[in-house]
Design a protein around this motif. Structure first.
Motif, mmCIF file in Angstrom:
data_model
loop_
_atom_site.group_PDB
_atom_site.id
_atom_site.type_symbol
_atom_site.label_atom_id
_atom_site.label_comp_id
_atom_site.label_asym_id
_atom_site.label_seq_id
_atom_site.Cartn_x
_atom_site.Cartn_y
_atom_site.Cartn_z
ATOM 1 N N PRO A 41 0.811 -1.225 0.000
ATOM 2 C CA PRO A 41 0.000 0.000 0.000
ATOM 3 C C PRO A 41 0.845 1.276 0.000
ATOM 4 N N VAL A 42 1.980 1.278 0.725
ATOM 5 C CA VAL A 42 2.791 2.509 0.815
ATOM 6 C C VAL A 42 3.238 2.989 -0.570
ATOM 7 N N ALA A 48 1.031 8.594 -5.335
ATOM 8 C CA ALA A 48 0.038 9.671 -5.324
ATOM 9 C C ALA A 48 0.640 10.997 -4.844
ATOM 10 N N GLY A 49 1.836 10.926 -4.231
ATOM 11 C CA GLY A 49 2.490 12.151 -3.749
ATOM 12 C C GLY A 49 1.982 12.591 -2.389
ATOM 13 N N TYR A 59 11.234 8.220 -10.856
ATOM 14 C CA TYR A 59 11.743 7.109 -10.049
ATOM 15 C C TYR A 59 11.039 5.815 -10.439
ATOM 16 N N THR A 60 11.637 4.689 -10.005
ATOM 17 C CA THR A 60 11.025 3.363 -10.160
ATOM 18 C C THR A 60 10.566 2.909 -8.777
ATOM 19 N N PRO A 61 9.275 2.563 -8.599
ATOM 20 C CA PRO A 61 8.792 2.153 -7.271
ATOM 21 C C PRO A 61 9.328 0.773 -6.860
ATOM 22 N N GLY A 62 9.123 0.441 -5.581
ATOM 23 C CA GLY A 62 9.327 -0.923 -5.092
ATOM 24 C C GLY A 62 10.556 -1.122 -4.236
ATOM 25 N N VAL A 236 -0.174 -2.231 18.831
ATOM 26 C CA VAL A 236 0.862 -1.771 17.904
ATOM 27 C C VAL A 236 0.175 -1.266 16.648
ATOM 28 N N ILE A 237 0.398 0.010 16.337
ATOM 29 C CA ILE A 237 -0.252 0.594 15.162
ATOM 30 C C ILE A 237 0.646 0.389 13.950
ATOM 31 N N ILE A 238 0.161 -0.465 13.049
ATOM 32 C CA ILE A 238 0.904 -0.707 11.803
ATOM 33 C C ILE A 238 0.290 0.104 10.670
ATOM 34 N N GLY A 239 -1.046 0.143 10.595
ATOM 35 C CA GLY A 239 -1.708 0.908 9.538
ATOM 36 C C GLY A 239 -2.717 1.881 10.115
#
Ligand code: NAP
Length: 322
Positions: A41-42, A48-49, A59-62, A236-239
């Motif tokens: 998701p990130v 999206a900026g 840039y290339t994502p991943g 624990v907050i992950i998302g």
């Protein structure tokens, strides 16, 4: 080589499939021929900026990938051409036929793990490990609720919790997701679409509450999470995708902790420990990444639409061609 390139921040359509120069490894770098790349998701927030830390364009994502070592720099003794590896981070991006990585970003891929599964490790498994074992400091015998157990991080968290002797409850928002969470070894599953699922979790603990909540959507759940924690419980907050209202008294009554995390904050020594633990779990079969959907690398835009839809079923990966 071919790679996905982003020239401007925006919707999934800004992911372009283009020719570019294949990178060459510097002295302590490794060039990996990517056989599968993980979609997180990130990467949609960055594209999206809207994310706090943005790369320079283009840039290339991943960050996540798995494949075969193509070439190593002069100072790299840990890997050689032909080794099967997974990546947890990359200098040039993994949505490409080749990705350049620092040697610390590369880890051995055990023979019993497929390339698609290897692409599910770098972010989701490392995040689940960091959240459950390093931030929540989970202990055998404790009870954990994995709130969002059908997705990439959630399935990893369930497997890790089971491997570490916890009693594990999980939630999902579809029948298939609930089935998937069950198959990962949960002791009980709950539908997070049902408003009364918090009470159901409480009942399943005999009214004691859970010791740990691994939270994938804190902006929806945090206020109610705090009411189903046992004494000295930890969330624990992950998302989280927005603000939420809580009653601080709910933490006071229980001596409870809310612990946030983002994976890039992990100190290098703790990150090395995470990957040592993950490789061992993959080798002994307690960790088994679940692949929900595969898309061709050239269809990265479709994969970005899919990863933000409800009804998660493990990991979404990109493969060179389908
Ligand atoms: P994913 O594969 O798309 O999974 C999303 C999960 O959230 C699914 O299990 C989904 O369940 C669940 N969910 C949806 N509505 C929910 C609700 N009301 N309550 C609880 N869970 C709900 O994504 P992922 O890769 O696992 O990532 C999960 C989240 O963690 C994302 O927000 C991601 O950005 C974040 N994350 C953070 C870090 C970090 O370093 N902090 C690292 C990795 C990921 P259904 O689809 O079954 O409804």
């Amino acid at each position: 080589m071919k790679a996905v390139r982003v020239h401007e921040f925006g919707g999934p359509e800004v992911l372009q499939w283009e020719d570019m120069e294949t990178p060459k490894p510097g002295p302590s770098e490794v060039l990996v021929w990517i056989h599968a790349a993980g979609v997180n998701p990130v990467e949609t927030y960055i594209r999206a900026g809207t994310y706090a830390r943005l790369p320079e364009l283009p840039y290339t994502p991943g960050n996540d990938g798995a494949g075969v070592v193509e070439q190593v720099g002069a100072d790299v003794t840990e890997f050689k051409a032909g080794d099967h590896v997974y990546t947890a981070g990359s200098l040039t991006g993994t949505y490409a036929e080749f990705a350049l990585c620092r040697k610390e970003q590369v880890h051995p891929l055990p023979a019993n793990v497929s390339f698609a599964q290897g692409a599910a490790i770098g972010t989701p498994y490392a995040t689940a490990y960091r959240g459950l074992l390093q931030r929540a400091v989970a202990k055998p015998g404790e009870t954990v609720l994995v709130h969002g157990a059908s997705g990439a991080v959630g399935t990893a968290a369930v497997q890790l919790a089971r491997a570490n002797g916890l009693r594990v409850f999980g939630t999902a928002g579809s029948d298939q997701g609930l089935k998937l969470a069950c198959e990962q070894g949960t002791h009980g599953v709950f539908d997070h679409r049902a408003p009364d699922h918090f009470e159901e979790v409480m009942k399943a603990t005999g009214g004691r509450g859970v010791d740990i909540i691994v939270e994938m959507l804190a902006n929806v759940n945090l206020g109610k999470d705090l009411k189903i924690l046992a004494k000295r419980g930890r969330v624990v907050i992950i998302g989280s995708r927005g603000p939420v209202e809580i009653n601080p008294r709910d933490t006071m009554q229980r001596d409870a902790d809310i612990r946030g995390m983002i994976l890039p904050n992990t100190p290098p020594v703790e990150m090395a420990s995470i990957h040592a633990g993950l490789v061992a779990g993959l080798e002994n079969g307690t960790l088994r990444p679940v692949i929900g959907k595969e898309f061709a690398l050239a269809e990265a835009a479709e994969a970005h639409r899919a990863v933000m839809k409800p009804g998660a079923l493990g990991k979404i990966v990109l493969v060179p061609s389908k």
